[in-house]
Design a protein around this motif. Sequence first.
Motif, PDB file in Angstrom:
ATOM      1  N   LEU A  37      32.263  12.285  77.952  1.00  0.00           N
ATOM      2  CA  LEU A  37      32.533  13.704  78.114  1.00  0.00           C
ATOM      3  C   LEU A  37      32.760  14.428  76.792  1.00  0.00           C
ATOM      4  N   ALA A  38      33.030  13.680  75.731  1.00  0.00           N
ATOM      5  CA  ALA A  38      33.497  14.276  74.476  1.00  0.00           C
ATOM      6  C   ALA A  38      32.557  15.351  73.932  1.00  0.00           C
ATOM      7  N   ASP A  39      31.257  15.114  73.983  1.00  0.00           N
ATOM      8  CA  ASP A  39      30.305  16.049  73.386  1.00  0.00           C
ATOM      9  C   ASP A  39      29.590  16.928  74.403  1.00  0.00           C
ATOM     10  N   LEU A  40      30.023  16.882  75.658  1.00  0.00           N
ATOM     11  CA  LEU A  40      29.396  17.721  76.683  1.00  0.00           C
ATOM     12  C   LEU A  40      30.040  19.098  76.703  1.00  0.00           C
ATOM     13  N   PRO A  41      29.288  20.117  77.096  1.00  0.00           N
ATOM     14  CA  PRO A  41      29.904  21.437  77.260  1.00  0.00           C
ATOM     15  C   PRO A  41      30.889  21.415  78.424  1.00  0.00           C
ATOM     16  N   SER A  42      31.707  22.438  78.520  1.00  0.00           N
ATOM     17  CA  SER A  42      32.668  22.530  79.609  1.00  0.00           C
ATOM     18  C   SER A  42      32.576  23.915  80.254  1.00  0.00           C
ATOM     19  N   PRO A  43      32.100  23.991  81.499  1.00  0.00           N
ATOM     20  CA  PRO A  43      31.699  22.856  82.336  1.00  0.00           C
ATOM     21  C   PRO A  43      30.306  22.354  81.987  1.00  0.00           C
ATOM     22  N   ALA A  44      30.068  21.086  82.310  1.00  0.00           N
ATOM     23  CA  ALA A  44      28.769  20.466  82.084  1.00  0.00           C
ATOM     24  C   ALA A  44      28.090  20.174  83.419  1.00  0.00           C
ATOM     25  N   ARG A  45      26.775  20.101  83.377  1.00  0.00           N
ATOM     26  CA  ARG A  45      25.991  19.667  84.535  1.00  0.00           C
ATOM     27  C   ARG A  45      25.779  18.160  84.381  1.00  0.00           C
ATOM     28  N   GLY A  54      31.446   6.993  94.512  1.00  0.00           N
ATOM     29  CA  GLY A  54      31.692   8.365  94.083  1.00  0.00           C
ATOM     30  C   GLY A  54      32.939   8.523  93.233  1.00  0.00           C
ATOM     31  N   ARG A  55      33.546   7.413  92.826  1.00  0.00           N
ATOM     32  CA  ARG A  55      34.785   7.456  92.036  1.00  0.00           C
ATOM     33  C   ARG A  55      34.634   8.309  90.778  1.00  0.00           C
ATOM     34  N   ASP A  56      33.586   8.037  90.001  1.00  0.00           N
ATOM     35  CA  ASP A  56      33.424   8.733  88.727  1.00  0.00           C
ATOM     36  C   ASP A  56      32.979  10.175  88.946  1.00  0.00           C
ATOM     37  N   ALA A  57      32.122  10.399  89.934  1.00  0.00           N
ATOM     38  CA  ALA A  57      31.724  11.770  90.261  1.00  0.00           C
ATOM     39  C   ALA A  57      32.948  12.614  90.588  1.00  0.00           C
ATOM     40  N   LEU A  58      33.905  12.023  91.298  1.00  0.00           N
ATOM     41  CA  LEU A  58      35.123  12.751  91.665  1.00  0.00           C
ATOM     42  C   LEU A  58      35.953  13.068  90.427  1.00  0.00           C
ATOM     43  N   VAL A  59      36.041  12.133  89.489  1.00  0.00           N
ATOM     44  CA  VAL A  59      36.751  12.386  88.229  1.00  0.00           C
ATOM     45  C   VAL A  59      36.141  13.581  87.518  1.00  0.00           C
ATOM     46  N   PHE A  60      34.809  13.608  87.428  1.00  0.00           N
ATOM     47  CA  PHE A  60      34.137  14.703  86.732  1.00  0.00           C
ATOM     48  C   PHE A  60      34.320  16.025  87.477  1.00  0.00           C
ATOM     49  N   LEU A  61      34.262  15.980  88.805  1.00  0.00           N
ATOM     50  CA  LEU A  61      34.491  17.183  89.601  1.00  0.00           C
ATOM     51  C   LEU A  61      35.883  17.754  89.341  1.00  0.00           C
ATOM     52  N   ARG A  62      36.882  16.890  89.332  1.00  0.00           N
ATOM     53  CA  ARG A  62      38.260  17.331  89.149  1.00  0.00           C
ATOM     54  C   ARG A  62      38.500  17.897  87.760  1.00  0.00           C
ATOM     55  N   ARG A  63      37.613  17.564  86.821  1.00  0.00           N
ATOM     56  CA  ARG A  63      37.719  18.126  85.468  1.00  0.00           C
ATOM     57  C   ARG A  63      36.892  19.402  85.317  1.00  0.00           C
ATOM     58  N   GLY A  64      36.348  19.879  86.435  1.00  0.00           N
ATOM     59  CA  GLY A  64      35.690  21.169  86.429  1.00  0.00           C
ATOM     60  C   GLY A  64      34.197  21.156  86.174  1.00  0.00           C
ATOM     61  N   HIS A  65      33.578  19.972  86.195  1.00  0.00           N
ATOM     62  CA  HIS A  65      32.155  19.897  85.913  1.00  0.00           C
ATOM     63  C   HIS A  65      31.324  20.075  87.187  1.00  0.00           C
ATOM     64  N   GLN A 100      15.008  17.760  82.748  1.00  0.00           N
ATOM     65  CA  GLN A 100      15.767  18.655  81.872  1.00  0.00           C
ATOM     66  C   GLN A 100      16.749  19.504  82.678  1.00  0.00           C
ATOM     67  N   ALA A 101      17.491  18.849  83.549  1.00  0.00           N
ATOM     68  CA  ALA A 101      18.397  19.553  84.460  1.00  0.00           C
ATOM     69  C   ALA A 101      19.876  19.324  84.163  1.00  0.00           C
ATOM     70  N   PHE A 102      20.204  18.316  83.326  1.00  0.00           N
ATOM     71  CA  PHE A 102      21.603  17.931  83.154  1.00  0.00           C
ATOM     72  C   PHE A 102      21.991  17.834  81.686  1.00  0.00           C
ATOM     73  N   ASP A 103      23.262  18.176  81.421  1.00  0.00           N
ATOM     74  CA  ASP A 103      23.832  17.986  80.086  1.00  0.00           C
ATOM     75  C   ASP A 103      24.224  16.527  79.874  1.00  0.00           C
ATOM     76  N   GLY A 104      24.560  15.849  80.956  1.00  0.00           N
ATOM     77  CA  GLY A 104      24.950  14.449  80.872  1.00  0.00           C
ATOM     78  C   GLY A 104      24.463  13.674  82.074  1.00  0.00           C
ATOM     79  N   VAL A 105      24.048  12.447  81.848  1.00  0.00           N
ATOM     80  CA  VAL A 105      23.693  11.529  82.931  1.00  0.00           C
ATOM     81  C   VAL A 105      24.573  10.303  82.787  1.00  0.00           C
ATOM     82  N   TRP A 106      25.250   9.945  83.860  1.00  0.00           N
ATOM     83  CA  TRP A 106      26.207   8.838  83.897  1.00  0.00           C
ATOM     84  C   TRP A 106      25.605   7.735  84.766  1.00  0.00           C
ATOM     85  N   ALA A 107      25.347   6.573  84.157  1.00  0.00           N
ATOM     86  CA  ALA A 107      24.780   5.431  84.901  1.00  0.00           C
ATOM     87  C   ALA A 107      25.673   4.223  84.661  1.00  0.00           C
ATOM     88  N   ASN A 108      26.815   4.233  85.326  1.00  0.00           N
ATOM     89  CA  ASN A 108      27.802   3.180  85.144  1.00  0.00           C
ATOM     90  C   ASN A 108      27.544   2.010  86.088  1.00  0.00           C
TER      91      ASN A 108
END
Length: 204
Positions: A37-45, A54-65, A100-108
């Motif tokens: 998240l460090a270099d992503l805009p806020s909010p980020a897509r 959905g654990r990590d998606a929920l974390v990102f949602l709660r941070r306003g992304h 070209q739709a997202f600022d970040g892609v998370w593949a954990n």
Amino acid sequence: MNHRIYKNVTDYYDANARTFTAETKDLDLSHAWEPFLADLPSPARILDAGCGSGRDALVFLRRGHDVTACDASARMVAEARANTGLPVHHIAFHDIPWQQAFDGVWANASLLHVPHADLPTALERLGRALVVGGTLYVSFKHGTDEGMARGGTLFFSRCDEDRMRRLVETQPTLRLDRVWTTPDTRPARSHQRWLHALLSRVEP
């Protein structure tokens, strides 16, 4: 594409979705969330690719992304929808449609179920979903082998630092920015190590 392997993976998670969710939903992945998240805009897509419960998606949602999530297992999609309230997409890596739709892609812990031979294609799909300058996070069990594990019930594709560098070299639009390792966050598996990597989308 090895359809037998992909069926093994989806069948496994379809059969074990609730158990997997219970075992992993409370894990703290701050060691990966924060660098991503460090270099992503806020909010980020953000796209959570292979979102599991959905654990990590929920974390990102709660941070306003602004979060989009997908998974190849229908039962995991149902778990993620229930846990996040998102309209989670039932999509495998090789069918990811976004460009070209997202600022970040998370593949954990999701590409680790893709055979080595198919990883370049999967990585290309994820990179294509990023805007130029966007960040891609991936993680694998540390190692170099691939094959069935857990008593022959689930396929894993491991990755070490050298394999990660060689994999990124197949992608003209991706640059490897950082690689690091950590112990497994689950106490019973702390002897196992994970490889984490941050990549960025660049002009070819």
